[in-house]
Design an enzyme around this catalytic site. Structure first.
Site, short mmCIF file in Angstrom:
data_model
loop_
_atom_site.label_atom_id
_atom_site.label_comp_id
_atom_site.label_asym_id
_atom_site.label_seq_id
_atom_site.Cartn_x
_atom_site.Cartn_y
_atom_site.Cartn_z
N GLU A 83 0.84 -1.20 0.00
CA GLU A 83 0.00 0.00 0.00
C GLU A 83 0.87 1.25 0.00
O GLU A 83 2.09 1.18 0.14
CB GLU A 83 -0.91 0.03 1.24
CG GLU A 83 -2.34 -0.42 1.01
CD GLU A 83 -3.18 0.59 0.23
OE1 GLU A 83 -2.63 1.60 -0.25
OE2 GLU A 83 -4.38 0.35 0.07
N ASP A 129 -9.69 1.18 -5.00
CA ASP A 129 -8.77 1.18 -3.86
C ASP A 129 -7.97 2.49 -3.88
O ASP A 129 -8.53 3.56 -4.09
CB ASP A 129 -7.89 -0.06 -3.93
CG ASP A 129 -7.37 -0.52 -2.58
OD1 ASP A 129 -6.76 0.29 -1.87
OD2 ASP A 129 -7.56 -1.70 -2.23
N ASN A 168 -9.89 4.66 1.33
CA ASN A 168 -8.68 4.68 0.52
C ASN A 168 -8.57 6.02 -0.20
O ASN A 168 -9.53 6.74 -0.36
CB ASN A 168 -8.67 3.52 -0.48
CG ASN A 168 -8.07 2.27 0.12
OD1 ASN A 168 -6.89 2.22 0.46
ND2 ASN A 168 -8.90 1.23 0.31
#
Length: 307
Positions: free
Chosen positions: A34, A214, A165
């Protein structure tokens, strides 16, 4: 989708345009990759493995790669103007020194919610750091979007998220985007003169077959690039929220993206292995890796955190 991973993998590879094909540049096999962020002074990309408790760094030109352990789960980091990094973690906002040897908590806005943790975060064009919290079990909509100012004071900006996100910001700093991945929705906000958010607008809504929007970033034309968890792709969305390009990836769970490279025209994409069974992992040998796409479109690098 995990049950027919081999079939989907063959399909996305056969559909890929070689001029925009994704290339794996780091086989980290991250559990939950991430938070990619590009450092212009270093010409290097940093990204997290939140649940693997690692921070990674890659210099694409030289191929030099480094990795550091983290003492707890960190969802995102961003360079600080005075050196080192600011970040958001399961214990709140923190500062990190340049050697990744000190991790100092600034404040924990959700100390009373032990089931929550910070997830994704970004710096806006004014040098403020934004990050969202989530229920780590991904069951309750207890997530909140916070802003950390340069005096290290935090404020709540929005709430009601299950899996937040982003966020991402328009190049002129007037618009913010934020996602609830669980709801498959991207929201749009006007940013006021004081840096606060205006009314929340549902800007884009996706179907189950699309996957979950995302992490994301914005290019200089104001278009949004979004990684799609369980969608095997990144999409480029117009300023009105329409898909204008889709680039397949050889992994089921891309997680986020950021522009980098000398000309800021390369899109770096993180991915995850978490939740994939043995058959899916066998069909996706690059799952959890870092990918790059030469987009031919310029992004922009946010300024460092001003605090």
């Amino acid at each position: 989708m995990a049950n027919n991973a081999a079939t989907v993998y063959r399909r996305v590879m056969s559909d890929t345009n070689p001029r925009t094909a994704a290339r794996c540049v780091s086989t980290t096999r991250s559990v939950l990759g991430e938070g990619p962020v590009w450092s212009v002074p270093e010409q290097a990309l940093y990204w997290m493995d939140i649940k693997g408790l690692r921070i990674h760094r890659l210099e694409p030109v030289t191929g030099d790669a480094t990795s550091w352990p983290t003492p707890f789960r960190i969802g995102s980091i961003a360079p600080r103007g005075g050196g080192g990094f600011v970040g958001a973690s399961e214990h709140g906002f923190l500062t990190i020194d340049a050697a990744f040897s000190r991790f100092d908590i600034i404040a924990d806005p959700e100390a009373s919610r032990p089931g929550n943790r910070f997830n994704d975060g970004k710096v806006d064009t004014g040098g403020r750091f934004w990050a969202g919290t989530m229920d780590d079990a991904e069951e309750q909509a207890t997530g909140t979007l916070y802003r950390l100012d340069n005096d290290l004071r935090w404020s709540q900006q929005d709430n009601g998220y299950r899996v937040p996100n982003g966020p991402a910001f328009s190049p002129d700093g007037r618009v913010a985007y934020h996602t609830d991945s669980a709801a498959r929705r991207i929201y749009r906000f006007e940013i006021g003169e004081d840096g606060g958010l205006g009314a929340k607008q549902e800007w884009a809504h996706f179907q189950q077959a699309d996957g979950h929007p995302d992490g994301m970033t914005v290019d200089v034309e104001g278009c949004l690039w979004v990684a799609f968890w369980d969608g095997w792709c990144v999409r480029r969305l117009s300023t009105s929220g329409e898909t204008i390009a889709m680039i397949p990836l050889p992994v089921q769970r891309p997680t986020s993206c950021a522009f980098g490279g000398e000309a800021l025209d390369r899109l770096f994409i993180t991915s995850a292995t978490i939740g994939l069974d043995e058959a899916a992992l066998a069909a996706q040998p690059l799952a959890g890796g870092l990918f790059v796409i030469e987009t031919g479109i310029t992004g922009y690098a946010p300024p460092p955190f001003a605090g």
